[in-house]
Design a protein around this motif. Structure first.
Motif, mmCIF file in Angstrom:
data_model
loop_
_atom_site.group_PDB
_atom_site.id
_atom_site.type_symbol
_atom_site.label_atom_id
_atom_site.label_comp_id
_atom_site.label_asym_id
_atom_site.label_seq_id
_atom_site.Cartn_x
_atom_site.Cartn_y
_atom_site.Cartn_z
ATOM 1 N N SER A 1 18.688 80.529 43.728
ATOM 2 C CA SER A 1 17.617 79.643 44.157
ATOM 3 C C SER A 1 17.892 78.185 43.806
ATOM 4 C CB SER A 1 16.285 80.086 43.570
ATOM 5 O OG SER A 1 16.280 79.890 42.180
ATOM 6 N N THR A 2 18.869 77.905 42.958
ATOM 7 C CA THR A 2 19.188 76.529 42.623
ATOM 8 C C THR A 2 20.026 75.864 43.705
ATOM 9 O OG1 THR A 2 21.164 77.143 41.388
ATOM 10 C CG2 THR A 2 19.107 76.985 40.141
ATOM 11 N N ASN A 3 20.535 76.632 44.663
ATOM 12 C CA ASN A 3 21.311 76.049 45.748
ATOM 13 C C ASN A 3 20.475 75.092 46.571
ATOM 14 O OD1 ASN A 3 23.684 77.317 45.145
ATOM 15 N ND2 ASN A 3 23.599 78.779 46.820
ATOM 16 N N ILE A 4 21.139 74.132 47.176
ATOM 17 C CA ILE A 4 20.489 73.249 48.134
ATOM 18 C C ILE A 4 20.395 74.048 49.432
ATOM 19 C CG2 ILE A 4 20.725 71.124 49.453
ATOM 20 C CD1 ILE A 4 22.428 70.088 47.037
ATOM 21 N N ARG A 5 19.178 74.251 49.923
ATOM 22 C CA ARG A 5 18.953 75.049 51.127
ATOM 23 C C ARG A 5 18.187 74.221 52.146
ATOM 24 N NH1 ARG A 5 20.025 80.265 49.893
ATOM 25 N NH2 ARG A 5 20.008 80.817 47.705
ATOM 26 N N GLY A 6 18.509 74.455 53.408
ATOM 27 C CA GLY A 6 17.776 73.735 54.434
ATOM 28 C C GLY A 6 18.165 74.153 55.825
ATOM 29 N N ILE A 7 17.673 73.386 56.779
ATOM 30 C CA ILE A 7 17.988 73.620 58.183
ATOM 31 C C ILE A 7 18.399 72.312 58.837
ATOM 32 C CG2 ILE A 7 16.450 75.613 58.453
ATOM 33 C CD1 ILE A 7 14.523 73.631 59.926
ATOM 34 N N VAL A 8 19.187 72.460 59.886
ATOM 35 C CA VAL A 8 19.575 71.335 60.730
ATOM 36 C C VAL A 8 19.030 71.640 62.117
ATOM 37 C CG1 VAL A 8 21.525 70.108 61.768
ATOM 38 C CG2 VAL A 8 21.675 70.886 59.410
ATOM 39 N N ASN A 9 18.379 70.647 62.737
ATOM 40 C CA ASN A 9 17.936 70.797 64.118
ATOM 41 C C ASN A 9 18.397 69.583 64.905
ATOM 42 O OD1 ASN A 9 15.916 68.746 63.689
ATOM 43 N ND2 ASN A 9 14.646 70.305 62.748
ATOM 44 N N TYR A 10 18.176 69.624 66.209
ATOM 45 C CA TYR A 10 18.652 68.552 67.076
ATOM 46 C C TYR A 10 17.471 67.778 67.634
ATOM 47 C CZ TYR A 10 21.950 66.276 70.206
ATOM 48 O OH TYR A 10 22.744 65.350 70.839
ATOM 49 N N GLU A 11 17.660 66.499 67.862
ATOM 50 C CA GLU A 11 16.582 65.643 68.358
ATOM 51 C C GLU A 11 15.939 66.232 69.613
ATOM 52 O OE1 GLU A 11 18.119 61.769 69.393
ATOM 53 O OE2 GLU A 11 19.664 62.615 70.665
ATOM 54 N N VAL B 1 29.171 74.389 58.660
ATOM 55 C CA VAL B 1 28.608 75.469 59.464
ATOM 56 C C VAL B 1 28.952 75.190 60.919
ATOM 57 C CG1 VAL B 1 26.726 76.071 57.881
ATOM 58 C CG2 VAL B 1 26.361 74.314 59.592
ATOM 59 N N LYS B 2 29.008 76.254 61.709
ATOM 60 C CA LYS B 2 29.339 76.106 63.124
ATOM 61 C C LYS B 2 28.093 76.279 63.973
ATOM 62 C CE LYS B 2 34.101 77.444 62.889
ATOM 63 N NZ LYS B 2 35.219 77.863 63.663
ATOM 64 N N SER B 3 28.072 75.567 65.074
ATOM 65 C CA SER B 3 27.026 75.728 66.068
ATOM 66 C C SER B 3 27.674 76.265 67.335
ATOM 67 C CB SER B 3 26.342 74.390 66.361
ATOM 68 O OG SER B 3 25.459 74.527 67.460
ATOM 69 N N ASP B 4 27.095 77.329 67.890
ATOM 70 C CA ASP B 4 27.619 77.892 69.132
ATOM 71 C C ASP B 4 26.934 77.285 70.351
ATOM 72 O OD1 ASP B 4 25.107 79.051 69.145
ATOM 73 O OD2 ASP B 4 25.827 81.103 68.934
ATOM 74 N N GLY B 5 26.020 76.358 70.121
ATOM 75 C CA GLY B 5 25.331 75.688 71.213
ATOM 76 C C GLY B 5 24.066 76.389 71.674
ATOM 77 N N GLY B 6 23.690 77.497 71.028
ATOM 78 C CA GLY B 6 22.528 78.247 71.480
ATOM 79 C C GLY B 6 21.332 78.234 70.539
ATOM 80 N N ALA B 7 21.504 77.781 69.320
ATOM 81 C CA ALA B 7 20.414 77.832 68.330
ATOM 82 C C ALA B 7 19.695 76.487 68.234
ATOM 83 C CB ALA B 7 20.968 78.210 66.965
ATOM 84 N N ARG B 8 18.379 76.559 68.051
ATOM 85 C CA ARG B 8 17.587 75.338 67.864
ATOM 86 C C ARG B 8 17.640 74.850 66.421
ATOM 87 N NH1 ARG B 8 13.692 74.079 72.006
ATOM 88 N NH2 ARG B 8 13.828 75.637 73.647
ATOM 89 N N THR B 9 17.819 75.779 65.481
ATOM 90 C CA THR B 9 17.970 75.412 64.073
ATOM 91 C C THR B 9 19.139 76.191 63.485
ATOM 92 O OG1 THR B 9 16.446 77.116 63.293
ATOM 93 C CG2 THR B 9 15.505 74.955 63.745
#
Length: 132
Positions: free
Chosen positions: A31-41, A73-81
């Protein structure tokens, strides 16, 4: 016979408590890890590419190594987050920022975003299209 059952029960309870403590310690360490999400405009899918996410201290002078921790991390172009997690730095500064850079395979920067680092707080970074 009762002493044997009591001793066995005590041993089993102690073993169970030790196992529970070990699981709790592991959960706390994670739980001490930095956790989050990336999204696109605009809430659209994150374009295909490689996302470098790292801590940077803009207060350090130029030319010095100012990346404190990093993950990809990789994005396959299909995920919103896209979720990410990485260990925090050994030492912290109040000026640390979390930077996310989306690049194509050829290294061309597609988008960038950032957020202020706050220890223990969840992170949400919106990638904005890079303008050239």
């Amino acid at each position: 016979m009762t002493d044997h059952c009591t001793n066995r029960r005590t041993i089993l309870i102690a073993a169970g408590a030790a196992a529970a403590a070990a699981v709790a310690d592991t959960a706390l360490a994670q739980s001490t890890n930095i956790r989050g999400i990336v999204n696109y405009e605009g809430g659209t899918a994150v374009p295909e590419g490689q996302i470098a996410i790292y801590l940077e201290d803009p207060a350090l002078p130029n030319g010095t190594q100012n990346r404190a921790a990093e993950t990809h991390v990789k994005s396959d172009g299909g995920a919103r987050t896209i979720a990410f997690s990485f260990p925090p730095p050994e030492s912290s500064s109040p000026t640390l920022q979390i930077i996310a850079r989306l690049e194509r395979k050829d290294g061309w920067l597609l988008a960038r975003g950032s957020a202020q680092y706050e220890a223990g707080a969840p992170v949400s970074i919106t990638l904005n299209t890079a303008m050239y």
